[in-house]
Design an enzyme around this catalytic site. Structure first.
Site, PDB file in Angstrom:
ATOM      1  N   GLU A  81      -9.944  15.746  -3.918  1.00  0.00           N
ATOM      2  CA  GLU A  81     -10.299  14.453  -2.978  1.00  0.00           C
ATOM      3  C   GLU A  81      -9.870  14.598  -1.525  1.00  0.00           C
ATOM      4  O   GLU A  81     -10.365  14.526  -0.520  1.00  0.00           O
ATOM      5  CB  GLU A  81      -9.681  13.332  -3.659  1.00  0.00           C
ATOM      6  CG  GLU A  81     -10.192  12.830  -5.051  1.00  0.00           C
ATOM      7  CD  GLU A  81      -9.300  13.252  -5.938  1.00  0.00           C
ATOM      8  OE1 GLU A  81      -8.925  12.546  -7.040  1.00  0.00           O
ATOM      9  OE2 GLU A  81      -8.606  14.457  -6.096  1.00  0.00           O
ATOM     10  N   CYS A 107      -5.076  10.538  -8.881  1.00  0.00           N
ATOM     11  CA  CYS A 107      -3.765  10.488  -8.962  1.00  0.00           C
ATOM     12  C   CYS A 107      -3.349   9.177  -7.810  1.00  0.00           C
ATOM     13  O   CYS A 107      -4.129   9.186  -7.060  1.00  0.00           O
ATOM     14  CB  CYS A 107      -3.068  11.797  -8.502  1.00  0.00           C
ATOM     15  SG  CYS A 107      -2.990  12.407  -6.932  1.00  0.00           S
TER      16      CYS A 107
END
Length: 154
Positions: A81, A107
């Site tokens: 990401e 996360c």
């Protein structure tokens, strides 16, 4: 005449994210990501060290991968990401209101970045918590708490 079944954009983008994961040089996990807006791809990414530094599967193959940080995570890696968002930002792509497809749920650190960049929707394939042996998907909970739509791809 039979009509050809066309894949949905969700299928196309998640398939691409899975294929991008195969590009990762990480020895622990391969994660791919596609950043989209209005059915158009604005950026792609996969996890690994910053471009031009190391390839863990080549440079640290005798050590079983790159050095670990104090929490046991890869000390050199950017998450998929992060790579997709950084590349889009570096190239002036409008990220606000976009959708991100990722093979592993974000996360908590990536979730903070996703929220801060005003990405409106996250579609993930596998659970980060299950991968790490954690009780909950903190990143998913964080994003949902602050109004980002998060969907597990089936």
């Amino acid at each position: 005449m039979d009509m050809i079944k066309k894949p949905s954009f969700d299928e196309i983008f998640m398939d691409l994210a899975q294929n991008l994961a195969l590009r990762s040089h990480c020895t622990r996990a391969q994660v791919g990501c596609v950043l989209t807006k209005d059915t158009r791809i604005i950026s792609i990414g996969y996890n690994g060290p910053p471009s031009g530094t190391h390839n863990c599967d080549e440079d640290f193959k005798d050590e079983g991968g790159c050095p670990k940080d104090s929490k046991g995570s890869c000390s050199l890696a950017l998450h998929a990401e992060q790579n997709a968002i950084l590349y889009a930002s570096k190239n002036g792509a409008g990220i606000e209101g976009s959708t991100i497809y990722v093979t592993l749920s974000p996360c908590i650190s990536c979730a903070r970045i996703i929220y801060s960049m005003k990405i409106k929707k996250v579609i993930f394939l596998h659970s980060y918590a299950a991968y790490k042996g954690l009780p909950t998907d903190e990143g998913v909970e964080f994003l949902r708490k602050f109004g980002v739509e998060v969907i597990q791809y089936v």
